[in-house]
Design a protein around this motif. Structure first.
Motif, mmCIF file in Angstrom:
data_model
loop_
_atom_site.group_PDB
_atom_site.id
_atom_site.type_symbol
_atom_site.label_atom_id
_atom_site.label_comp_id
_atom_site.label_asym_id
_atom_site.label_seq_id
_atom_site.Cartn_x
_atom_site.Cartn_y
_atom_site.Cartn_z
ATOM 1 N N ALA A 246 0.737 -1.388 0.178
ATOM 2 C CA ALA A 246 -0.161 -0.442 0.121
ATOM 3 C C ALA A 246 0.295 0.882 0.248
ATOM 4 N N PHE A 247 1.759 1.611 0.650
ATOM 5 C CA PHE A 247 2.864 2.116 0.960
ATOM 6 C C PHE A 247 3.641 2.585 -0.253
ATOM 7 N N LEU A 248 4.317 1.494 -1.057
ATOM 8 C CA LEU A 248 4.671 1.820 -2.166
ATOM 9 C C LEU A 248 3.881 2.082 -3.501
ATOM 10 N N ALA A 249 2.772 1.323 -3.111
ATOM 11 C CA ALA A 249 1.977 2.252 -5.119
ATOM 12 C C ALA A 249 1.315 3.203 -4.600
ATOM 13 N N GLY A 250 1.173 4.012 -3.373
ATOM 14 C CA GLY A 250 0.903 5.079 -3.363
ATOM 15 C C GLY A 250 2.042 6.549 -3.179
ATOM 16 N N THR A 251 3.224 5.952 -3.968
ATOM 17 C CA THR A 251 4.077 6.448 -3.085
ATOM 18 C C THR A 251 5.850 6.376 -4.078
ATOM 19 N N ALA A 252 6.538 5.635 -4.041
ATOM 20 C CA ALA A 252 7.134 4.985 -4.733
ATOM 21 C C ALA A 252 7.140 5.589 -6.310
ATOM 22 N N THR A 253 6.862 4.919 -7.449
ATOM 23 C CA THR A 253 6.270 4.975 -8.486
ATOM 24 C C THR A 253 6.241 6.374 -8.830
ATOM 25 N N LYS A 254 5.245 7.619 -7.939
ATOM 26 C CA LYS A 254 5.038 9.369 -7.876
ATOM 27 C C LYS A 254 6.071 9.576 -7.737
ATOM 28 N N VAL A 255 7.186 8.831 -6.602
ATOM 29 C CA VAL A 255 8.404 10.381 -6.535
ATOM 30 C C VAL A 255 9.252 10.209 -7.687
ATOM 31 N N ALA A 256 9.521 8.700 -8.555
ATOM 32 C CA ALA A 256 10.380 8.758 -9.983
ATOM 33 C C ALA A 256 9.220 9.160 -10.906
ATOM 34 N N ILE A 257 8.011 9.823 -11.100
ATOM 35 C CA ILE A 257 7.885 10.520 -11.920
ATOM 36 C C ILE A 257 7.430 11.876 -11.885
ATOM 37 N N TYR A 258 8.085 11.981 -10.383
ATOM 38 C CA TYR A 258 7.977 13.843 -10.727
ATOM 39 C C TYR A 258 9.643 13.875 -10.799
ATOM 40 N N VAL A 259 10.353 12.618 -10.484
ATOM 41 C CA VAL A 259 11.788 12.690 -10.884
ATOM 42 C C VAL A 259 11.990 13.276 -12.325
ATOM 43 N N MET A 260 11.505 11.967 -13.130
ATOM 44 C CA MET A 260 11.700 12.429 -14.596
ATOM 45 C C MET A 260 10.635 13.561 -14.935
ATOM 46 N N LEU A 261 10.089 14.639 -14.186
ATOM 47 C CA LEU A 261 9.141 15.446 -14.817
ATOM 48 C C LEU A 261 10.447 17.012 -14.284
ATOM 49 N N PHE A 263 13.452 16.690 -14.166
ATOM 50 C CA PHE A 263 14.346 16.531 -15.103
ATOM 51 C C PHE A 263 14.168 17.112 -16.770
ATOM 52 N N VAL A 264 13.256 16.516 -17.200
ATOM 53 C CA VAL A 264 12.509 16.803 -18.187
ATOM 54 C C VAL A 264 12.444 18.997 -18.874
ATOM 55 N N PHE A 265 11.585 19.108 -16.939
ATOM 56 C CA PHE A 265 11.047 20.171 -17.701
ATOM 57 C C PHE A 265 11.994 21.383 -16.818
ATOM 58 N N THR A 266 12.485 21.347 -16.085
ATOM 59 C CA THR A 266 13.653 22.394 -15.156
ATOM 60 C C THR A 266 14.850 22.305 -16.074
ATOM 61 N N ILE A 267 15.446 20.471 -15.641
ATOM 62 C CA ILE A 267 16.939 21.116 -16.192
ATOM 63 C C ILE A 267 17.338 20.656 -18.025
ATOM 64 N N PHE A 268 16.184 20.036 -18.858
ATOM 65 C CA PHE A 268 16.747 19.766 -20.181
ATOM 66 C C PHE A 268 15.874 20.471 -20.556
ATOM 67 N N GLY A 269 14.670 20.934 -20.588
ATOM 68 C CA GLY A 269 13.918 22.211 -20.931
ATOM 69 C C GLY A 269 13.257 20.563 -21.854
ATOM 70 N N ALA A 270 11.443 21.320 -21.586
ATOM 71 C CA ALA A 270 11.000 20.146 -22.669
ATOM 72 C C ALA A 270 11.024 20.479 -23.758
ATOM 73 N N GLY A 271 11.504 22.115 -24.446
ATOM 74 C CA GLY A 271 12.025 22.093 -25.601
ATOM 75 C C GLY A 271 12.564 21.167 -26.545
ATOM 76 N N TYR A 272 13.807 20.751 -25.227
ATOM 77 C CA TYR A 272 14.976 20.021 -26.503
ATOM 78 C C TYR A 272 14.705 18.889 -25.893
ATOM 79 N N VAL A 273 13.589 18.019 -25.151
ATOM 80 C CA VAL A 273 13.694 16.772 -24.689
ATOM 81 C C VAL A 273 12.153 16.170 -26.017
ATOM 82 N N PHE A 274 11.438 16.874 -26.127
ATOM 83 C CA PHE A 274 10.541 16.823 -27.813
ATOM 84 C C PHE A 274 10.492 17.049 -28.621
ATOM 85 N N GLU A 275 11.037 18.310 -28.432
ATOM 86 C CA GLU A 275 10.845 18.656 -29.896
ATOM 87 C C GLU A 275 12.428 18.637 -30.590
ATOM 88 N N GLN A 276 13.678 18.899 -30.039
ATOM 89 C CA GLN A 276 15.169 18.177 -31.010
ATOM 90 C C GLN A 276 15.173 17.064 -30.425
#
Length: 501
Positions: A246-261, A263-276
């Motif tokens: 119950a704990f992992l299903a509600g938290t662990a993968t959600k935090v990993a998704i935030y890590v992706m967000l 990196f993509v939006f704050t560090i690399f920039g969505a224009g670079y990741v999704f367009e270039q």
């Protein structure tokens, strides 16, 4: 000034409590101390959400060393929202765990369980609020090592195999992330995320940066269980103690998704990741493939934990689908579903844990006739299941409404149609559990004297989550405003301007 110090407390408090519960070496005292500290994290998280929505990001320099030279904790409206989700789920699961874990974990290992639980909470909180890319990896490893321990503590020996598989896949994912961060450091000379975001623009077309992005995306995809890198998750969820699932299903993968967000939006920039780099289509296809393939596999399962595990992978697909749309509404839908799915799936796994507490099994045959003998538990499962399906007046409907709206805003009728079609799979796999509980007679192997409702201490946190599923499905003002503020914060940190809807 005091609000700035709040930024470090969600990590500091569970780190202080973790060794204390081992030193106390008393299961009841360990549970009480863990619950109090987790509850304090909920209170702090509420304060952080309020502060960031009103006054912008909070920054805390550890040791007084200013970034980028020192380590920074940074809380904005995006990670404060996810942090609140993690702390609330962690506290409610601890309330549920007092009776549940005592029946599934050896008595002498209970202090170790609560210590590992607090370390996992500290690691997850650290991942969310650190402003340093390397320390993100450090906190990721703290939470991962604690999680491997939690999964391995179940009485069933197959948990050891599941924990080992999780360890192998998790280590591969963490290694990929570390290699990617190392490549970014090699080209920019900094690890501070905001500093990285500025410096990376001058070298973003360099082959080293491209390779670093690839390593990070693959590593994070393993951690968040994105199809087809999800095979560690079903076994880990199926054989871990019920409260851990119950704990992992509600938290662990959600935090990993935030890590992706981040990196993509704050560090690399969505224009670079999704367009270039043209990753928009790849992410979209993997999200849809995960939704349909794992939803279908869920319909074939007889073990309800495994069924819900595959459902979780499918729900990750919904969240990533919102990200792939690269719009304000799409990101809002993703952040909303991070919160909403945590409420749904934690409630469902608590209900399954309650059945295991009484029946000693989570096979679908164990659910036969429980609608009459465990009415509160099965009612909770039914309502949370309807939320997974996306029935109106539940949080699941709100998530899918925003996701479909985001697709339609871009004229993508096919994606909107596929989201609605995929919900039919949820009708099938949730429906067959409800059918067994309410329309079938108990199994002949079931001991009628044991089939009764679970203790109130297990029902209260379960029903708090169920009521939250309904309340936030009716009154969306808080969740939508917080998710929208988080989405705006992410997009404002991105180089993509034209993609904001």
């Amino acid at each position: 000034m005091f609000e700035q110090h709040l930024a470090v407390l969600p990590v500091l408090l569970p780190l202080i409590a973790a060794p204390l519960v081992v030193l106390i070496n008393n299961p009841r005292a360990a549970w009480l101390l863990s619950t109090l500290f987790a509850g304090a994290c909920v209170y702090i998280s509420f304060g952080l959400v309020s502060a960031t929505m009103d006054g912008g990001a909070l920054r805390y320099a550890l040791g007084g060393w200013e970034p980028p030279w020192g380590i920074e904790m940074r809380v904005d409206s995006a990670n404060a929202f996810v942090l609140l989700t993690v702390s609330v789920i962690a506290t409610l699961v601890l309330l549920f765990a007092k009776e549940s874990i005592a029946s599934e974990v050896a008595h002498k290992q209970l202090p170790l369980f609560y210590s590992a639980y607090l370390l996992c909470l500290a690691g997850l909180s650290g991942i969310l609020i650190t402003g340093d890319a390397f320390n993100l990896f450090v906190f990721l490893e703290i939470s991962s090592l604690a999680t491997y321990t939690l999964v391995s503590l179940a009485a069933e020996r197959r948990c050891l195999t599941a924990a080992f598989r999780y360890l192998v896949m998790g280590t591969i994912g963490a290694t990929f992330i570390l290699i990617g961060v190392g490549m970014l450091y090699m080209k920019t000379g900094t690890l501070n995320m905001l500093d990285l975001a500025e410096r990376i623009q001058a070298v973003e077309s360099h082959r080293t940066i491209n390779t670093g992005l690839a390593f990070i995306m693959v590593g994070v995809s393993i951690k968040l269980a994105l199809f087809p890198l999800h095979m560690w998750l079903p076994a880990a969820y199926s054989f871990a103690p019920s409260a851990v699932t119950a704990f992992l299903a509600g938290t662990a993968t959600k935090v990993a998704i935030y890590v992706m967000l981040r990196f993509v939006f704050t560090i690399f920039g969505a224009g670079y990741v999704f367009e270039q780099m043209n990753m928009e289509f790849i992410v979209l296809v993997l999200a849809l493939a995960g939704i349909f393939q794992c939803s279908f596999v869920a319909t074939t399962q007889s073990n309800i934990k495994t069924l819900l595990a595959y459902s979780s992978v499918a729900q990750v697909g919904y969240i990533i689908l919102g990200v792939s749309l690269v719009s304000l509404t799409g990101l809002t839908a993703s952040l909303l579903h991070i919160f909403n799915h945590a409420l749904m799936k934690a409630a469902l796994f608590m209900a399954v844990g309650a059945v295991f507490y009484r029946m000693g099994s989570v096979q679908i045959t164990a659910f036969q006739g429980l609608g009459r003998r465990m009415p509160w538990t099965m009612s909770a499962f039914t309502i949370a299941g309807l939320s997974i399906i996306g029935v109106p007046l539940t949080v699941g409907f709100i998530s899918k409404w925003y996701l479909v709206t985001a697709a339609l805003e871009q004229g993508n009728w096919l994606v909107a149609f596929l989201v609605l079609v995929a919900s039919l799979f949820a009708v099938v796999y949730i429906g067959k559990v409800i059918e067994a509980a309410y329309f079938k007679e108990p199994s002949e192997d079931a001991d009628a004297t044991k089939i009764k409702e679970v203790p109130v201490s297990m029902l209260i946190p379960m029903w708090l989550l169920v009521l939250a599923n309904i309340y936030f499905g009716i009154d969306t003002s808080l969740t939508v405003s917080a998710a929208t503020a988080g989405a705006e914060a992410l997009l404002n940190g991105s180089s993509l301007v034209g993609g904001v809807q």
